[in-house]
Scaffold this motif. Structure first.
Motif, PDB file in Angstrom:
ATOM      1  N   UNK A  65     -78.826 -52.761  -8.508  1.00 36.48           N
ATOM      2  CA  UNK A  65     -78.599 -51.344  -8.223  1.00 36.48           C
ATOM      3  C   UNK A  65     -79.869 -50.600  -7.822  1.00 36.48           C
ATOM      4  N   UNK A  66     -81.054 -51.161  -8.118  1.00 34.86           N
ATOM      5  CA  UNK A  66     -82.321 -50.515  -7.768  1.00 34.86           C
ATOM      6  C   UNK A  66     -83.111 -51.383  -6.795  1.00 34.86           C
TER       7      UNK A  66
ATOM      8  N   UNK B 216     -81.871 -50.222 -14.617  1.00 34.22           N
ATOM      9  CA  UNK B 216     -81.700 -51.264 -13.618  1.00 34.22           C
ATOM     10  C   UNK B 216     -80.856 -52.412 -14.159  1.00 34.22           C
ATOM     11  N   UNK B 217     -79.940 -52.888 -13.324  1.00 36.93           N
ATOM     12  CA  UNK B 217     -79.160 -54.062 -13.720  1.00 36.93           C
ATOM     13  C   UNK B 217     -78.779 -54.850 -12.472  1.00 36.93           C
TER      14      UNK B 217
ATOM     15  N   UNK C  72     -81.054 -51.705  -3.585  1.00 34.01           N
ATOM     16  CA  UNK C  72     -80.507 -50.376  -3.301  1.00 34.01           C
ATOM     17  C   UNK C  72     -80.513 -50.033  -1.820  1.00 34.01           C
ATOM     18  N   UNK C  73     -81.347 -50.699  -1.030  1.00 38.53           N
ATOM     19  CA  UNK C  73     -81.469 -50.295   0.366  1.00 38.53           C
ATOM     20  C   UNK C  73     -81.152 -51.380   1.385  1.00 38.53           C
ATOM     21  N   UNK C  74     -81.226 -52.664   0.988  1.00 37.88           N
ATOM     22  CA  UNK C  74     -81.097 -53.706   1.997  1.00 37.88           C
ATOM     23  C   UNK C  74     -80.788 -55.057   1.358  1.00 37.88           C
TER      24      UNK C  74
ATOM     25  N   UNK D 216     -91.794 -59.187 -17.119  1.00 36.43           N
ATOM     26  CA  UNK D 216     -91.475 -59.565 -15.735  1.00 36.43           C
ATOM     27  C   UNK D 216     -90.521 -60.752 -15.696  1.00 36.43           C
ATOM     28  N   UNK D 217     -90.740 -61.723 -16.578  1.00 35.48           N
ATOM     29  CA  UNK D 217     -89.935 -62.943 -16.588  1.00 35.48           C
ATOM     30  C   UNK D 217     -88.462 -62.642 -16.876  1.00 35.48           C
ATOM     31  N   UNK D 218     -88.199 -61.557 -17.601  1.00 37.46           N
ATOM     32  CA  UNK D 218     -86.841 -61.238 -18.010  1.00 37.46           C
ATOM     33  C   UNK D 218     -86.235 -60.069 -17.229  1.00 37.46           C
ATOM     34  N   UNK D 219     -86.749 -59.812 -16.015  1.00 40.51           N
ATOM     35  CA  UNK D 219     -86.111 -58.802 -15.157  1.00 40.51           C
ATOM     36  C   UNK D 219     -84.671 -59.233 -14.821  1.00 40.51           C
ATOM     37  N   UNK D 220     -83.812 -58.266 -14.637  1.00 43.77           N
ATOM     38  CA  UNK D 220     -82.376 -58.551 -14.541  1.00 43.77           C
ATOM     39  C   UNK D 220     -82.021 -59.512 -13.406  1.00 43.77           C
TER      40      UNK D 220
END
Length: 782
Positions: free
Chosen positions: A738-739, A649-650, A765-767, A711-715
């Motif tokens: 992208x996800x 994921x990015x 990825x969807x909306x 969690x704090x460092x999610x892209x």
């Protein structure tokens, strides 16, 4: 018996001049001019008109001019002779000046001007000249009618053609075969097959041109049986007749029938195929299955020594390129040169190189073209885009703006498609300005591309503005693009309202429209509405559901938690469920933590695509979410043993025309320290506001503190922190991922939008999710 009066010297010289015109002998005529003056015959209008006619028709334009100006007496024939000379030389401006000086222009004068305008492609001027002629009280001749009808055909001016037809009937010329054929051709080219049939059936005399026009028209309209019936009625079809049938089959995609007709022509007639026949049958061979036959036709071309510099050479290049034999196509280009290479052949060759992923030879050919037109430029740009060579496409477009032809609507639509894929709003807006400057922004192709570009770049407001400007064109794709855009931006109810309006104005939806409206129902959870539209598509609009429609229905049921119904829907589908169908069910099972159905869906996915990383991840995450850590670990080990790589994921954000990309715990960005300080500060602030980290989103058996740090460092959080540092206050942030965005990030971004008082738009990825003042446009249903 008394002898008739012998011909005068004037009559003798007139006969000699007429004979010189027929024999194209310039010297005999010129030798007579001096004796005419010597004998004092230069005052005779008849002889001088013959001499003027001789000079005009043998190319002595200056002599003709001098003689015309010296003539003491000029008749209308004199004026028409010099007028015709100017028209045939393509000098329409001087011809128009001469025409205006004619004391009493007759039907020949008017017809000459109409013919001249027609030959130069000035069809509207030709039609207007005819209307002025009629207003002046001059009766048109059959030659006038054939030419003005040709102009009506070229401009598809059916209304004027109808008026011309009434004049033809009034003057009793409808039985004249050339005039009737011109009427027939005009109605056929204007698309009025009913009137064409009326004219055809009323013709007592018909020639081959009559039959060929009707055959060609029926083929053009896809009425193959009627065309073949007329062809069979012809006693002696010529090469044009055969070509009409063969070309018609090609245009209708009936390549096998085209080749069968070609074979029948060779067997049943003494006619030899011409360049048009060969070009058509070669296009029918333009696929890998017919390559062998294409080579045989090529051998015939070489054997009978047919020139391959024009249409035949281009057809050979296209045939080989489309059949996968790009190397042979390239050799033909090298043999024939690029001077006669047309756009169709070039784009076929380009497409051939695109398919094998080798774009450089195509660029070499493009660079060798002397004056590539806008279609060639566009094809080259699209070729780069299809090979993901975006920077090359952008560079070529900039070169086109500086040195090439003016981009047309298709060029601009292609570039907008590139910016859509990049989600580059700034570039897209700049190109929108270019389109406006070129007066192409209101065209259907550019308008539709703009809607998609603005939507995918996160600006639904601009997309709606463009739609409101072009929706009056009643183009299905326009409405479909807008419905899909609204659905993806969480405005499902608005999308459904637009679809209902589309039905109300009798604009027929297609299969893509139904994918869009079913997606809208999915995004807002309108299950019953989605079921109604699915049935409407099948039973009212007679559209056979595709795998995309079935996947939408599975997604609709699954997201609403109706997992058993979704599973039953899959098992009862009339087509084999694909990766998307089972993937939709598996994704829903993860959300609703249904391990049993998730296992079934994953096994089906593994059978179809053993290396589907998404299936492994979704199953492992479902097991983890249900606390089955050992089972989840086994799935991840199986994934590792089979060397299946998980999609990372990015997230990315574009600032000042530069794209900045972030992964989880990203440590590579130059502003890493500032970003981590910002996200730490934000994290503490939103926790004070009531945010509770959703540690269940970390699907690993870890300590709570470690989970919270992950969690704090999610892209997407890192991208938001970077954007907050580098953009003006109160400006909108547009983040791409992208996800699918996780539950924790979704909740955190709602708080962040309230904290920083900014709109944050996140595309996953969807909306699209529009976060504003603590809430999201999806209403927490995604």
């Amino acid at each position: 018996m008394q002898n008739p009066n012998p011909p005068s010297l004037s009559d003798k010289w007139a006969l000699i001049l007429q004979s010189a015109i027929k024999s194209r002998d310039p010297f005999i005529g010129r030798c007579i001019h001096a004796p005419i003056i010597k004998h004092g015959l230069c005052l005779g209008v008849f002889l001088m008109n013959n001499l003027l006619n001789f000079y005009a028709k043998t190319g002595f334009f200056s002599d003709a001019h001098c003689l015309f100006h010296e003539m003491p007496l000029k008749t209308t024939f004199s004026w028409n002779t010099i007028l015709s000379m100017h028209v045939k030389g393509g000098h329409l401006d001087s011809a128009r000046q001469l025409f205006d000086e004619i004391p009493h222009p007759d039907s020949v004068s008017w017809t000459t001007m109409i013919v001249g305008y027609n030959h130069l492609g000035l069809f509207n001027t030709a039609i207007n000249t005819f209307l002025r002629m009629v207003s002046s009280g001059i009766s048109p001749t059959q030659f006038t009618f054939t030419n003005v009808l040709a102009s009506c055909s070229a401009k598809k001016a059916l209304n004027v053609g109808n008026k011309v037809h009434s004049f033809v009937v009034k003057l009793g010329l409808s039985g004249v075969v050339p005039v009737a054929n011109s009427l027939l051709n005009m109605y056929a080219k204007c698309g009025d097959s009913v009137m064409a049939k009326v004219v055809f059936e009323r013709m007592r005399l018909k020639d081959k041109s009559t039959w060929n026009t009707m055959i060609s028209m029926h083929m053009q309209f896809g009425r193959l049986d009627l065309a073949l019936s007329l062809f069979d009625q012809m006693s002696d079809p010529d090469i044009v007749s055969w070509n009409s049938i063969i070309t018609g089959y090609c245009h209708q995609g009936r390549d096998i029938k085209a080749l069968e007709m070609f074979s029948s022509m060779l067997k049943s007639s003494s006619l030899n195929p011409d360049k048009f026949t060969l070009a058509s049958v070669l296009s029918a061979c333009a696929n890998p299955q017919s390559l062998k036959l294409g080579k045989q036709i090529h051998a015939h071309i070489v054997r009978v020594d047919i020139d391959t510099a024009g249409a035949v050479g281009n057809a050979l290049i296209s045939m080989y390129a489309k059949s996968g034999a790009v190397g042979i196509a390239r050799r033909i280009v090298q043999l024939t040169g690029t001077s006669s290479l047309n756009v169709i052949a070039f784009t076929s060759l380009l497409d051939g190189y695109v398919k094998i992923g080798d774009i450089n030879p195509a660029r070499e050919i493009f660079d060798s073209l002397k004056c590539p037109d806008v279609v060639a430029w566009t094809a080259m740009i699209v070729g780069y885009a299809q090979n993901d060579l975006i920077s090359n496409a952008l560079a070529l477009f900039r070169l086109m703006i500086r040195e090439g032809p003016k981009p047309n609507s298709y060029t601009l639509a292609a570039m907008l498609s590139i910016f859509s894929s990049l989600a580059s709003l700034d570039h897209g807006k700049q190109l929108h300005a270019v389109a406006m400057r070129l007066e192409e922004a209101s065209s259907i192709s550019v308008g539709n591309a703009l809607i998609t570009m603005y939507s995918r770049s996160g600006s639904i407001k601009d997309a709606r503005k463009v739609f409101n400007q072009i929706c009056s064109y009643r183009d299905t794709l326009t409405w479909t693009s807008m419905i899909l855009a609204l659905a993806q931006h969480g405005l499902g109810n608005v999308a459904i309202e637009l679809f209902e309006k589309m039905l109300k104005i009798n604009l027929k939806p297609d299969h893509i429209t139904y994918v869009s409206v079913l997606s809208a129902c999915t995004h807002v959870g309108l299950v019953e509405q989605g079921k109604r539209y699915f049935n409407l598509m099948k039973n009212v609009h007679n559209i056979e559901p595709t795998s995309s429609h079935y996947a939408c229905m599975i997604d609709l049921l699954g997201r609403a938690g109706l997992l058993e119904e979704a599973y039953n829907f899959i098992t009862n589908m009339p087509i084999e469920p694909d990766v998307v169908a089972w993937g939709s069910l598996l994704s829903s099972c993860r959300v609703y933590r249904n391990v049993d159905l998730a296992t079934v869906a994953a096994e089906k996915l593994f059978f179809i695509d053993p290396n589907n990383s998404g299936a492994y991840s979704a199953l492992a995450n479902t097991l983890s979410a249900c606390g089955k850590w050992e089972d989840a670990a086994k799935v991840r080990k199986s994934m590792k043993d089979r060397a299946v790589k998980k999609e990372q994921g990015f997230s990315w954000v574009q600032i000042q025309n530069k794209v900045h990309t972030f992964g989880v715990d990203d440590a590579l960005h130059p502003q890493r320290d500032a970003i981590y300080r910002m996200i730490s500060k934000i994290w503490n602030e939103i926790k004070k506001m009531g945010f509770i980290p959703d540690t269940n989103s970390v699907l690993h058996d870890l300590e709570q503190e470690v989970k919270e740090q992950i969690l704090r460092h999610h892209s997407e959080k890192l991208a938001i922190a970077f954007a907050l540092i580098n953009t003006p206050e109160h400006s909108t942030l547009r983040i791409m991922k992208n996800l699918r965005v996780c539950n924790d990030c979704h909740s955190a971004i709602k708080y962040i939008s309230k904290l920083v008082k900014r709109e944050i738009i996140v595309r996953d990825a969807t909306r699209f999710h529009h976060f504003n003042d603590g809430s999201c446009s999806c209403q927490d249903y995604w």
